[in-house]
Design an enzyme around this catalytic site. Structure first.
Site, mmCIF file in Angstrom:
data_model
loop_
_atom_site.group_PDB
_atom_site.id
_atom_site.type_symbol
_atom_site.label_atom_id
_atom_site.label_comp_id
_atom_site.label_asym_id
_atom_site.label_seq_id
_atom_site.Cartn_x
_atom_site.Cartn_y
_atom_site.Cartn_z
ATOM 1 N N TYR A 139 0.854 -1.286 0.046
ATOM 2 C CA TYR A 139 0.075 0.103 0.042
ATOM 3 C C TYR A 139 0.896 1.237 0.049
ATOM 4 O O TYR A 139 0.313 2.565 -0.516
ATOM 5 C CB TYR A 139 -0.879 0.078 1.282
ATOM 6 C CG TYR A 139 -2.238 -0.371 1.032
ATOM 7 C CD1 TYR A 139 -2.382 -2.221 0.765
ATOM 8 C CD2 TYR A 139 -3.362 0.017 1.133
ATOM 9 C CE1 TYR A 139 -3.513 -2.581 0.556
ATOM 10 C CE2 TYR A 139 -4.670 -0.573 1.201
ATOM 11 C CZ TYR A 139 -4.493 -1.917 0.786
ATOM 12 O OH TYR A 139 -6.011 -2.579 0.627
ATOM 13 N N LYS A 168 3.027 -15.462 2.031
ATOM 14 C CA LYS A 168 3.297 -16.115 0.976
ATOM 15 C C LYS A 168 4.639 -16.593 0.685
ATOM 16 O O LYS A 168 5.286 -16.191 -0.036
ATOM 17 C CB LYS A 168 2.837 -15.415 -0.379
ATOM 18 C CG LYS A 168 2.480 -16.102 -1.558
ATOM 19 C CD LYS A 168 1.395 -17.014 -1.681
ATOM 20 C CE LYS A 168 1.468 -17.824 -3.045
ATOM 21 N NZ LYS A 168 0.631 -18.991 -2.936
ATOM 22 N N ASP A 172 -2.992 -18.281 0.396
ATOM 23 C CA ASP A 172 -4.281 -18.817 -0.244
ATOM 24 C C ASP A 172 -4.865 -19.841 0.323
ATOM 25 O O ASP A 172 -6.076 -20.030 0.545
ATOM 26 C CB ASP A 172 -3.586 -19.497 -1.698
ATOM 27 C CG ASP A 172 -2.410 -20.246 -1.633
ATOM 28 O OD1 ASP A 172 -1.844 -20.176 -0.467
ATOM 29 O OD2 ASP A 172 -2.012 -20.712 -2.322
ATOM 30 N N ASP A 231 -6.388 -6.907 4.112
ATOM 31 C CA ASP A 231 -7.159 -6.353 3.766
ATOM 32 C C ASP A 231 -8.212 -7.443 3.104
ATOM 33 O O ASP A 231 -9.412 -7.272 3.321
ATOM 34 C CB ASP A 231 -6.872 -5.480 2.515
ATOM 35 C CG ASP A 231 -7.898 -4.752 1.948
ATOM 36 O OD1 ASP A 231 -8.818 -4.283 2.408
ATOM 37 O OD2 ASP A 231 -7.939 -4.745 0.514
ATOM 38 N N ASP A 262 -11.923 -9.365 5.077
ATOM 39 C CA ASP A 262 -13.270 -9.048 4.213
ATOM 40 C C ASP A 262 -13.724 -10.547 4.066
ATOM 41 O O ASP A 262 -14.909 -10.675 4.296
ATOM 42 C CB ASP A 262 -13.041 -8.633 2.727
ATOM 43 C CG ASP A 262 -13.479 -7.074 2.794
ATOM 44 O OD1 ASP A 262 -13.279 -6.222 4.054
ATOM 45 O OD2 ASP A 262 -13.879 -6.515 1.704
HETATM 46 C C1 IPM Z 1 -10.325 -1.374 4.414
HETATM 47 C C2 IPM Z 1 -10.388 -0.754 2.960
HETATM 48 C C3 IPM Z 1 -9.495 -0.034 2.583
HETATM 49 C C4 IPM Z 1 -8.193 -0.699 2.593
HETATM 50 C C5 IPM Z 1 -9.519 0.917 1.267
HETATM 51 C C6 IPM Z 1 -10.857 1.863 1.384
HETATM 52 C C7 IPM Z 1 -8.321 2.025 1.120
HETATM 53 O O1 IPM Z 1 -10.720 -1.681 2.037
HETATM 54 O O2 IPM Z 1 -9.998 -0.515 5.349
HETATM 55 O O3 IPM Z 1 -10.102 -2.559 4.176
HETATM 56 O O4 IPM Z 1 -7.743 -1.333 1.422
HETATM 57 O O5 IPM Z 1 -7.453 -0.638 3.405
HETATM 58 MG MG MG Z 2 -10.827 -3.645 2.771
#
Ligand code: IPM
Ligand code: MG
Length: 356
Positions: free
Chosen positions: A141, A191, A223, A247, A251
């Site tokens: 990032y 990884k 993975d 990230d 999710d």
């Molecule tokens: C998160 C989001 C952010 C990230 C984006 C909005 C930049 O997806 O906080 O997980 O990738 O960190």
């Molecule tokens: Mg995110």
């Protein structure tokens, strides 16, 4: 105790769910005899509209002078076509960098009453209680980047992933500290079969683990970890990983509970720095303005703030208990299952507040 809380509700549902979190915090203040002062700040799209940039230094000053930042969510179609340098997401990355919040904690705990709301079989999700510890201010990032055209006219782009030993050490220590207060198990995700960064990551994490003999450390490729999160999530206690893998995996883990509207997160830096608390889900433009967004993630973020930044354990738990009691009966549409009573964002906030 008196605390100044900067509040960046942000965009779309961010504004709606924040109102409910403030409602709950006011109730806590009343019940436990605290004084919370709220300072609104513009962030994300709201800031682009106000200042032309996604994070303005005047707002940064307010945040730096507060005891913690309660953040909503940012971005949405309104700003999809603005210059890529001032996109709302840029604001959040700048905020993380400015506050030095290198550690991002994303807990995923499935409330027993909500196992039915998951899209995954209830025998699999039941008992899930894990936390993703994601490195937040390094890695791909924030690595060197370049976009250009090469000698033969091909457009190209480069994003590079770099981690220093120091960066890995400090996030590993956070994960070990967190694990020490939980079930004492860390799974470090990388990884290593491909990336040099991961080879270093693994070595340094192993070195740090010597300081924590009571914590059991294992390693997993990213993975496989994505697959294991869906196959058998209750095997995990603490997942330690870098910025991009974190990230993605956070999710993935977030859907186990059936709704992104239930997950909070904390981002923190060195002791004494302002920490930031926000829902794990986004600004959900598709449901904004309808009064159906689930405010629980925002309210849980406030609960994490009380616990971590203000050391108000009892107050923090009072919020969790109130949520637990409320969702036995009342549900926003995202977590609705048969037999429950469907409520709006505001009603959910009212009931939780009443249950404190
Ligand atoms: C998160 C989001 C952010 C990230 C984006 C909005 C930049 O997806 O906080 O997980 O990738 O960190
Ligand atoms: Mg995110």
């Amino acid at each position: 105790m008196k605390k100044i809380i900067s509040v960046g509700a942000g965009d779309y549902i961010g504004q709606e769910v924040m109102l409910e979190a403030i409602k709950v915090l006011n109730k806590i203040a009343k019940k436990f005899n605290h004084e919370f002062e709220f300072e609104n700040v513009f962030v994300g799209g709201a800031s682009i509209d106000e200042f032309g940039v996604p994070l303005h230094k005047s707002q940064m000053e307010i945040i730096n002078n507060s005891d913690a930042l309660l953040f909503g969510s940012i971005g949405g179609p309104k700003w999809d076509n603005v210059d890529s340098n001032i996109r709302p997401e840029k604001g959040i990355l700048e905020l993380r960098k400015n506050l030095g919040t290198f550690a991002n904690l994303r807990p995923v705990k499935i409330f027993d009453d909500l196992v039915e709301a998951s899209t995954i079989k209830k025998d699999i999700v039941k008992g899930t209680d894990l936390v993703v510890v994601r490195e937040l201010t390094g890695g791909i990032y924030f690595g060197k980047r370049e976009t250009g055209v090469d000698q033969i006219g091909q457009r190209y782009a480069i994003d590079s992933m770099k981690y220093t030993e120091k960066e890995i050490k400090r996030i590993a220590r956070v994960a070990f500290e967190v694990a020490n207060k939980r079930r004492k198990k860390i799974c470090s995700v990388d990884k290593e079969n491909v990336l040099d960064v991961s080879k270093l990551w693994r070595k340094v994490v192993e070195e740090v683990s010597v300081e924590y003999p009571d914590v059991e450390l294992s390693h997993m490729y990213v993975d496989n970890a994505a697959m294991q999160l869906i196959l058998n999530p209750s095997q995990f206690d603490v997942i330690l990983t870098g910025n991009m893998f974190g990230d993605i995996l956070s999710d993935t883990a977030s859907v186990l509970g059936g709704s992104l509207g239930m997950l909070a997160s904390a981002s923190m830096g060195e002791k004494g720095n302002v920490a930031m608390y926000e829902p794990s889900g986004g600004s959900a433009p598709d449901i904004a303005g309808k009064g159906i967004a689930n405010p629980i993630a925002q309210i849980l973020s406030a609960s994490m703030m009380l616990d971590i930044s203000f050391d108000m354990k009892e107050e923090s738990e009072a919020i969790i208990d109130a949520i637990d009691a409320t969702i036995k009966t009342y549900r926003t549409p995202d977590i609705y299952t048969e037999g429950a009573i469907k409520v709006t964002t505001k009603q959910m906030g009212d009931f939780i507040s009443k249950n404190i």
